[in-house]
Write a protein that holds these residues in place. Structure first.
Motif, mmCIF file in Angstrom:
data_model
loop_
_atom_site.group_PDB
_atom_site.id
_atom_site.type_symbol
_atom_site.label_atom_id
_atom_site.label_comp_id
_atom_site.label_asym_id
_atom_site.label_seq_id
_atom_site.Cartn_x
_atom_site.Cartn_y
_atom_site.Cartn_z
ATOM 1 N N CYS A 44 0.831 -1.201 0.000
ATOM 2 C CA CYS A 44 0.000 0.000 0.000
ATOM 3 C C CYS A 44 0.870 1.258 0.000
ATOM 4 C CB CYS A 44 -0.920 0.010 1.230
ATOM 5 S SG CYS A 44 -2.100 1.393 1.222
ATOM 6 N N ASP A 46 0.336 3.793 1.771
ATOM 7 C CA ASP A 46 0.165 4.456 3.067
ATOM 8 C C ASP A 46 1.482 5.082 3.561
ATOM 9 O OD1 ASP A 46 -2.029 4.182 5.594
ATOM 10 O OD2 ASP A 46 0.065 4.577 6.163
ATOM 11 N N GLY A 69 -3.837 0.680 -1.322
ATOM 12 C CA GLY A 69 -4.289 -0.627 -0.873
ATOM 13 C C GLY A 69 -3.280 -1.745 -1.062
ATOM 14 N N HIS A 97 -2.131 -3.629 5.287
ATOM 15 C CA HIS A 97 -1.795 -3.153 6.636
ATOM 16 C C HIS A 97 -3.045 -2.739 7.403
ATOM 17 C CE1 HIS A 97 -2.499 1.144 5.756
ATOM 18 N NE2 HIS A 97 -2.279 0.735 4.531
ATOM 19 N N CYS A 100 -5.963 0.655 7.150
ATOM 20 C CA CYS A 100 -5.872 1.069 5.743
ATOM 21 C C CYS A 100 -7.098 1.892 5.348
ATOM 22 C CB CYS A 100 -5.741 -0.153 4.843
ATOM 23 S SG CYS A 100 -5.404 0.298 3.118
ATOM 24 N N GLY A 101 -6.855 2.952 4.594
ATOM 25 C CA GLY A 101 -7.947 3.805 4.124
ATOM 26 C C GLY A 101 -8.922 3.086 3.204
HETATM 27 ZN ZN LIG Z 1 -3.416 1.335 2.977
#
Ligand SMILES: [Zn+2]
Length: 219
Positions: A44, A46, A69, A97, A100-101
């Motif tokens: 991801c 992130d 993602g 993870h 995660c959004g």
């Molecule tokens: Zn994420």
């Protein structure tokens, strides 16, 4: 798929989670183009994931493919095919993870919000604590956002059994996409191996996702 380099990275990760990262930045000029550890990572985007640090990778060791993602999208497959067939990698590591959004929206909700649906705008604003601003127009691309399956929850919610299950579903879906792709061989002398993990952004630890297993269902 035991005894892969991933076991070494798991050991590096234990070191990282206890406060010592083993990644050392290096000027890349004299490294060969082929990743020296023959590893390709899909992770991801992130901001809390330092992929090289959490796996203990050095400059020149691995291809690192990142997107929202860590989804095994068409483009990730494209990268993996090039990585394996042209640049000699033979081990694929997927990393999702916690927090995660992609757990906080659905494809339909985001599309409706962008196109100007007031209810979707309101829901997305509540989920992200950011004033969601519709564009009020339709668009042909992207065809999908690949938000994770399952009931949405607030952005950055702490881990629980339900969201871990949703993350596991998507890791397995990604593994399945790779393992069943005709251009990514998984048997014979040119085989690639695939292992999937969930990274806990609160404690720095990787947890392996079993495969095969549940991948969620439509709806
Ligand atoms: Zn994420």
């Amino acid at each position: 798929m035991a005894n892969s380099m991933a076991d070494r990275y798991l050991e590096n990760n234990r070191q990282y989670a206890s406060g010592e990262a083993v990644h050392r930045p290096a000027y890349p000029g004299k490294h060969p183009i082929q990743p020296s550890k023959r590893v390709a990572v899909v992770a991801c985007m992130d901001a809390r994931l330092d992929v090289e640090d959490l796996l203990g990778l050095q400059t020149g060791d691995a291809h690192i493919i990142r997107n929202a993602g860590g989804v095994v999208s068409d483009d990730a497959i494209r990268c993996l095919i090039i990585s394996h067939h042209l640049l000699n990698t033979n081990e694929i590591i997927l990393i999702h993870h916690t927090r995660c959004g992609m757990l906080a929206f659905t494809d339909d909700l985001l599309k409706a919000g962008l196109e100007g649906d007031p209810a979707a705008e309101k829901l997305l604003g509540q989920a992200t604590k950011r004033a969601f601003k519709a564009c009020g127009k339709c668009a042909a691309t992207p065809s999908a956002f690949h938000a994770f399956r399952g009931a949405i929850e607030p952005l950055d919610a702490p881990r629980d059994a339900k969201n871990i299950e949703r993350l596991q579903w998507d890791v397995r879906r990604g593994m399945s996409s790779i393992l069943n792709h005709p251009w990514l061989p998984t048997s014979g002398p040119d085989a690639v191996t695939v292992r999937g993990f969930i990274y806990d952004v609160d404690n720095g630890k990787l947890e392996e996702v079993s495969y095969p297993g549940p991948m969620g269902s439509i709806g």
